[in-house]
Design an enzyme around this catalytic site. Structure first.
Site, short mmCIF file in Angstrom:
data_model
loop_
_atom_site.label_atom_id
_atom_site.label_comp_id
_atom_site.label_asym_id
_atom_site.label_seq_id
_atom_site.Cartn_x
_atom_site.Cartn_y
_atom_site.Cartn_z
N GLY A 71 -4.09 1.31 6.47
CA GLY A 71 -3.58 2.48 6.80
C GLY A 71 -4.26 3.87 6.30
N LYS A 74 -8.03 3.37 8.98
CA LYS A 74 -7.79 2.51 10.08
C LYS A 74 -8.98 2.16 10.87
CE LYS A 74 -3.23 4.94 10.28
NZ LYS A 74 -2.04 3.68 10.10
N ASN A 119 5.69 7.94 7.00
CA ASN A 119 5.08 8.01 7.92
C ASN A 119 5.18 7.39 9.28
OD1 ASN A 119 2.98 5.81 9.07
ND2 ASN A 119 3.63 5.12 7.10
N GLY A 122 2.32 5.01 13.89
CA GLY A 122 2.15 4.01 15.04
C GLY A 122 0.99 3.63 15.46
N PHE A 123 0.16 3.00 14.26
CA PHE A 123 -1.34 2.53 14.44
C PHE A 123 -2.34 3.29 15.52
CE2 PHE A 123 1.11 -2.09 14.54
CZ PHE A 123 1.21 -2.13 13.27
N ASN A 184 -0.16 -8.16 10.54
CA ASN A 184 0.92 -7.33 10.31
C ASN A 184 2.10 -6.99 11.54
OD1 ASN A 184 2.35 -4.97 9.87
ND2 ASN A 184 0.89 -3.51 10.37
N SER A 187 5.33 -3.28 10.54
CA SER A 187 5.56 -1.90 10.48
C SER A 187 6.63 -1.43 11.32
CB SER A 187 4.18 -1.49 11.04
OG SER A 187 4.26 -0.03 11.74
N ASN A 189 6.76 1.36 12.98
CA ASN A 189 6.41 2.34 13.97
C ASN A 189 6.14 1.92 15.40
OD1 ASN A 189 7.16 4.36 12.06
ND2 ASN A 189 5.20 3.97 10.98
N THR A 190 5.93 0.69 15.49
CA THR A 190 5.75 -0.06 16.77
C THR A 190 7.06 -0.50 17.27
OG1 THR A 190 3.34 -0.38 16.38
CG2 THR A 190 4.54 -1.84 18.14
N LYS A 230 1.82 -10.05 6.24
CA LYS A 230 2.30 -8.61 5.70
C LYS A 230 3.75 -8.69 6.11
CE LYS A 230 1.54 -3.97 4.46
NZ LYS A 230 0.64 -2.98 4.42
N THR A 258 4.80 -5.27 -0.08
CA THR A 258 5.37 -5.02 1.34
C THR A 258 4.87 -4.06 2.06
OG1 THR A 258 6.99 -3.75 0.39
CG2 THR A 258 7.62 -5.64 0.24
N ASN A 259 5.22 -3.90 3.40
CA ASN A 259 4.95 -2.75 4.23
C ASN A 259 6.22 -1.66 3.89
OD1 ASN A 259 4.07 -0.85 6.47
ND2 ASN A 259 3.47 -3.10 7.47
N GLY A 277 5.85 4.67 -1.37
CA GLY A 277 5.82 5.48 -2.77
C GLY A 277 6.76 5.20 -3.75
N THR A 328 0.07 5.38 -1.32
CA THR A 328 0.72 6.55 -1.60
C THR A 328 0.47 7.05 -3.05
OG1 THR A 328 2.45 5.77 0.01
CG2 THR A 328 2.98 7.51 -1.74
#
Ligand SMILES: Cc1cc2nc3c(=O)[nH]c(=O)nc-3n(C[C@H](O)[C@H](O)[C@H](O)COP(=O)(O)O)c2cc1C
Length: 353
Positions: A71, A74, A119, A122-123, A184, A187, A189-190, A230, A258-259, A277, A328
């Protein structure tokens, strides 16, 4: 010294700016450090901590346990500076088959009082082929100071049913440059990506990636590339058990846990996106402990999530993480956080039970 200067002087100034603009600035600093060979070499001598013996994981030698999490870099623009900042390995990506711009900005939010970030990126990335071209200009694997992991994910436009093809394309395009791969599927965000962790999709997906790896190895007469999966911190232990069985059956090399989490243990944070974090520390630690116990320590674990100080890194190491990654924590502790952690783990390994 440097960490006090960062936290007391630099951080308050940097935190007045937009997080993504500051991320671009950090990438620039790393790029400059990587681009000037004498500077890079001097920084590596000064900052790259070596454990008494290199840490051998899935056939690779790591100078220390600490790695840069996915991340941050990228598009593979600056990872060559990782060793200069003390990292014993770097993971680039997430890279997708198709170039994509990610979610609309703003999409990164800091919460300093909790030492957290949310965050929803979204890649965003330039796509596997463009990034392979960039990696092709770098010196060969044998010249690397530290191993390079390549994290691949599904393009947003690709339907779940065609995900395997998408991953295999990225795998084949980037394989010549990877010391190891991280798949991955975690995530938030996808849309729907995390469904790939379930029994409906995961065995077929990982089976196709394994086949691509075996075919390539046979064709080139080269060894297989180590591959780890992941996972998300929001899985139940029962779901993790199912994933572990698949990983053993398909002879995967490890797990990255982990993610970011979709849960919000603290109120008032952005509701969309993944949280990282300090608030993630306990979730990741519990999962690493569980995996280590469930596998009798027989599956290498990359522990990541909420490493914001030496104690959180030490706890993950003692829970069974072979390697540890941070992202983080570096935002809150500064650019030489990895060096401090690697030193702490080298000398104080028995302190965290
Ligand atoms: C801004 C940001 C972007 C991220 N992008 C990715 C990504 O592209 N792929 C991925 O696998 N993880 C990504 N992550 C997750 C991290 O790699 C890591 O798993 C997570 O942040 C927990 O570690 P931390 O608490 O040390 O940050 C991202 C995290 C952050 C904060």
């Amino acid at each position: 010294m440097m960490d006090v200067f960062y936290e007391k002087v630099l951080r308050p100034i940097l935190f007045k700016q937009d997080p993504e603009t500051m991320h671009e600035l950090a990438l620039k600093v790393w790029r400059i450090s990587a681009a000037i060979p004498p500077l890079r070499a001097a920084m590596e001598t000064l900052n790259l901590v070596h454990t008494q013996k290199p840490i051998k994981v899935f056939g690779l030698n790591f100078p220390n346990q600490i790695g840069l999490a996915a991340g941050f870099d990228k598009d593979a623009r600056c990872w060559r500076a990782a060793a200069a900042f003390g990292f014993g390995h770097a993971e680039i990506g997430t890279i997708t088959r198709h170039k994509q711009s990610g979610n609309p900005k703003p999409r990164i939010f800091r919460y300093p009082e909790s030492e957290a970030v949310v965050n929803a990126c979204g890649f965003p990335n330039e796509g596997a082929e463009a990034i392979a071209k960039r990696l092709d200009k770098c010196p060969p694997k044998s010249k690397r100071k530290v191993p390079l992991g390549i994290n691949i994910g599904k393009s947003k436009i690709t339907p779940l049913d065609e995900a395997a093809e998408d991953y295999v394309f990225s795998f084949n395009t980037l394989a010549d440059y990877a010391d190891f791969f991280v798949i991955n599927v975690s995530s938030p965000n996808t849309p729907e990506l995390r469904r790939l962790q379930g029994a409906d999709y995961l065995p077929a997906l990982l089976g196709e990636i394994r086949k691509a790896n075996l075919d390539r190895a046979k064709k080139l007469g080269a060894p297989k590339i180590p591959i780890v999966l992941k996972i998300a911190p929001d899985l139940t232990f029962r779901e993790i058990d199912a994933i572990l069985s698949i990983l053993f059956e398909l002879e995967f090399d490890g797990i990255c846990a982990t993610n970011t989490t979709v849960s919000r243990p603290i109120e008032g944070m952005e509701s969309i996106g993944g949280l990282s974090g300090r608030p993630l520390s306990k979730m990741s630690l519990d999962i690493v402990k569980y995996i280590s116990k469930a596998t009798n320590g027989n599956l290498p674990i990359i522990g990541v999530g909420g490493v914001v100080d030496e104690d959180s890194a030490g706890r993950l190491a003692n829970a069974g993480a072979t390697l540890i990654q941070v992202y983080t924590g570096m935002i809150y502790r500064g650019p030489f956080f990895a060096k401090a952690l690697a030193n702490a783990l080298k000398w104080r390994y028995s302190d965290w039970v």
